[in-house]
Design a protein around this motif. Structure first.
Motif, PDB file in Angstrom:
ATOM      1  N   TYR A  33       0.710  -1.231  -0.116  1.00 46.22           N
ATOM      2  CA  TYR A  33       0.133   0.200   0.193  1.00 46.22           C
ATOM      3  C   TYR A  33       0.886   1.150  -0.040  1.00 46.22           C
ATOM      4  CZ  TYR A  33      -3.252  -3.509   1.842  1.00 46.22           C
ATOM      5  OH  TYR A  33      -4.147  -4.654   2.143  1.00 46.22           O
ATOM      6  N   TYR A  35       0.138   5.125   1.045  1.00 42.17           N
ATOM      7  CA  TYR A  35      -0.415   6.237   1.753  1.00 42.17           C
ATOM      8  C   TYR A  35       0.115   7.720   1.895  1.00 42.17           C
ATOM      9  CZ  TYR A  35      -3.364   2.502   4.059  1.00 42.17           C
ATOM     10  OH  TYR A  35      -4.335   1.651   4.071  1.00 42.17           O
ATOM     11  N   GLN A  37       0.164  11.354   4.366  1.00 43.89           N
ATOM     12  CA  GLN A  37      -0.165  11.902   5.521  1.00 43.89           C
ATOM     13  C   GLN A  37       0.024  13.432   5.524  1.00 43.89           C
ATOM     14  OE1 GLN A  37       1.877  10.464   9.027  1.00 43.89           O
ATOM     15  NE2 GLN A  37      -0.129  10.331  10.014  1.00 43.89           N
ATOM     16  N   GLY A  40      -3.938  16.486  10.409  1.00 43.23           N
ATOM     17  CA  GLY A  40      -5.332  16.599  10.566  1.00 43.23           C
ATOM     18  C   GLY A  40      -6.334  15.756   9.378  1.00 43.23           C
ATOM     19  N   MET A  41      -5.323  15.047   8.531  1.00 47.95           N
ATOM     20  CA  MET A  41      -6.238  14.253   7.592  1.00 47.95           C
ATOM     21  C   MET A  41      -5.752  12.504   7.988  1.00 47.95           C
ATOM     22  SD  MET A  41      -7.596  16.257   5.639  1.00 47.95           S
ATOM     23  CE  MET A  41      -7.917  15.423   4.177  1.00 47.95           C
ATOM     24  N   GLY A  42      -5.119  12.421   8.844  1.00 44.96           N
ATOM     25  CA  GLY A  42      -4.775  10.805   9.177  1.00 44.96           C
ATOM     26  C   GLY A  42      -4.083  10.286   7.909  1.00 44.96           C
ATOM     27  N   LEU A  43      -4.219   9.227   7.365  1.00 41.08           N
ATOM     28  CA  LEU A  43      -3.786   8.524   6.325  1.00 41.08           C
ATOM     29  C   LEU A  43      -4.904   8.289   5.258  1.00 41.08           C
ATOM     30  CD1 LEU A  43      -1.709   5.642   8.385  1.00 41.08           C
ATOM     31  CD2 LEU A  43      -0.555   7.566   7.010  1.00 41.08           C
ATOM     32  N   ARG A  44      -4.525   8.710   3.954  1.00 47.57           N
ATOM     33  CA  ARG A  44      -5.129   8.563   2.716  1.00 47.57           C
ATOM     34  C   ARG A  44      -4.749   7.463   1.957  1.00 47.57           C
ATOM     35  NH1 ARG A  44      -6.892  14.280   0.761  1.00 47.57           N
ATOM     36  NH2 ARG A  44      -4.669  14.848   1.352  1.00 47.57           N
ATOM     37  N   LEU A  45      -5.367   6.556   1.434  1.00 46.38           N
ATOM     38  CA  LEU A  45      -4.813   5.472   0.639  1.00 46.38           C
ATOM     39  C   LEU A  45      -4.578   5.841  -0.754  1.00 46.38           C
ATOM     40  CD1 LEU A  45      -3.977   2.414   0.157  1.00 46.38           C
ATOM     41  CD2 LEU A  45      -6.289   2.052  -0.013  1.00 46.38           C
ATOM     42  N   TYR A  48      -3.000   0.593  -4.081  1.00 43.13           N
ATOM     43  CA  TYR A  48      -2.490  -0.437  -3.407  1.00 43.13           C
ATOM     44  C   TYR A  48      -2.400  -1.557  -4.324  1.00 43.13           C
ATOM     45  CZ  TYR A  48      -7.589  -1.911  -3.464  1.00 43.13           C
ATOM     46  OH  TYR A  48      -8.731  -2.580  -3.719  1.00 43.13           O
ATOM     47  N   GLU A  59      -8.063   6.049  -2.181  1.00 41.27           N
ATOM     48  CA  GLU A  59      -8.925   7.160  -2.132  1.00 41.27           C
ATOM     49  C   GLU A  59      -8.629   8.079  -2.719  1.00 41.27           C
ATOM     50  OE1 GLU A  59     -10.254   7.417   2.431  1.00 41.27           O
ATOM     51  OE2 GLU A  59      -7.783   6.800   2.349  1.00 41.27           O
ATOM     52  N   PHE A  90       3.823   7.105   3.402  1.00 42.53           N
ATOM     53  CA  PHE A  90       4.012   6.027   3.745  1.00 42.53           C
ATOM     54  C   PHE A  90       3.798   4.788   3.150  1.00 42.53           C
ATOM     55  CE2 PHE A  90       5.421   6.961   7.997  1.00 42.53           C
ATOM     56  CZ  PHE A  90       4.875   8.449   8.182  1.00 42.53           C
TER      57      PHE A  90
ATOM     58  N   GLN B   9      -9.771  15.530  18.382  1.00 39.79           N
ATOM     59  CA  GLN B   9      -8.489  15.461  17.356  1.00 39.79           C
ATOM     60  C   GLN B   9      -7.318  15.923  18.236  1.00 39.79           C
ATOM     61  OE1 GLN B   9      -9.042  18.709  14.365  1.00 39.79           O
ATOM     62  NE2 GLN B   9      -7.176  18.245  13.211  1.00 39.79           N
ATOM     63  N   LEU B  88      -4.847   6.278  15.532  1.00 37.55           N
ATOM     64  CA  LEU B  88      -5.244   6.350  14.237  1.00 37.55           C
ATOM     65  C   LEU B  88      -6.219   4.606  14.351  1.00 37.55           C
ATOM     66  CD1 LEU B  88      -2.383   6.801  12.045  1.00 37.55           C
ATOM     67  CD2 LEU B  88      -4.438   8.345  12.104  1.00 37.55           C
ATOM     68  N   GLY B 102      -9.010   6.629   9.928  1.00 40.71           N
ATOM     69  CA  GLY B 102      -9.461   7.910  10.248  1.00 40.71           C
ATOM     70  C   GLY B 102      -8.630   8.860  10.481  1.00 40.71           C
ATOM     71  N   THR B 103      -9.107   9.917  11.007  1.00 44.98           N
ATOM     72  CA  THR B 103      -8.289  11.488  10.760  1.00 44.98           C
ATOM     73  C   THR B 103      -7.342  11.332  12.003  1.00 44.98           C
ATOM     74  OG1 THR B 103     -10.379  12.127  12.120  1.00 44.98           O
ATOM     75  CG2 THR B 103     -10.386  12.726   9.908  1.00 44.98           C
TER      76      THR B 103
END
Lengths: 114, 111
Positions: A33, A35, A37, A40-45, A48, A59, A90, B9, B88, B102-103
């Motif tokens: 995968y 991602y 980072q 404030g957005m976490g991890l977005r894919l 993969y 995403e 990542f 948060q 997370l 998640g955020t």
């Protein structure tokens, strides 16, 4: 034990330049995968792969391409970098033999696009 | 679009205090995971929960999966500075093996 290794760890690009991030895993994992980072957005894919020679969109795939020519490597390419792609990237891998298996992450690659 | 909302948060507490962080969604999940990430490193798995109502304990950390499998919580008892990090939650989608995160909740425990 190496686990998941990402190169390079840091890179600065100018808008429009291209580059490739390399992810290598030595655990014989099927799934890999990428991602990104952002605060404030976490991890977005991004993308993969569930096996050698296969890739799929996540995403936020726009502006990125990937390849999995060898089982142990997963490459993330930026053909024409944009400032919006400034982020920490990542790579992760999992065995793929079970649902919700553990994800193993690399240490990240910090990319700045000027 | 992020389907997992985490709250709060940010959280800053004193050593020895208890805290709970939440992971919520309008969707039903087959499983949910919690990861912790320390500065300059990748996330590390803490726990996986798969059954509605399931409770798992990991030393001072207690994880719960909601009965309807739409939410989860992480409770830390007597927090220590070593608990500082980004927490997370993540779910996997049945049949696709995508892990969606998640955020995040950024926790700081002050000595």
């Amino acid at each position: 034990n190496a686990g998941v290794t990402q190169t390079p760890k840091f890179r600065v690009l100018k808008t429009g330049q291209s580059m490739t991030l390399l992810c290598a895993q030595d655990m014989n994992h099927e799934y890999m995968y990428w991602y990104r980072q952002d605060p404030g957005m976490g991890l977005r894919l991004i993308h993969y792969s569930v096996g050698e020679g296969t890739t799929a969109k996540g995403e936020v795939p726009d502006g990125y391409n990937v390849s999995r020519l060898k089982k142990q490597n997963f490459l993330l390419g930026l053909e024409s970098a944009a400032p919006s792609q400034t982020s920490v990237y990542f790579c992760a891998s999992s065995r793929g033999t079970e649902m919700a298996g553990e994800l193993f992450f690399g240490e990240g690659s910090r990319l700045t696009v000027l | 679009t992020q389907l997992l909302e985490q709250s709060p948060q940010f959280l800053s507490i004193q050593e020895g205090e208890n805290l709970t962080v939440y992971c919520n969604s309008s969707s039903v999940f087959s499983s949910l995971q919690w990861y912790r990430q320390e500065p300059g490193e990748g996330p590390v798995l803490l726990v996986t929960v798969v059954t509605g109502g399931e409770v798992k304990k990991l030393k001072r950390l207690t994880f719960q999966f909601g009965d309807a499998r739409k939410d989860s919580s992480l409770h830390i008892t007597a927090a220590q500075p070593g608990d500082t990090g980004l927490y997370l939650c993540a779910y996997t989608t049945s049949g696709t093996y995508k892990y969606i995160f998640g955020t995040g909740t950024r926790l700081k425990v002050l000595a």
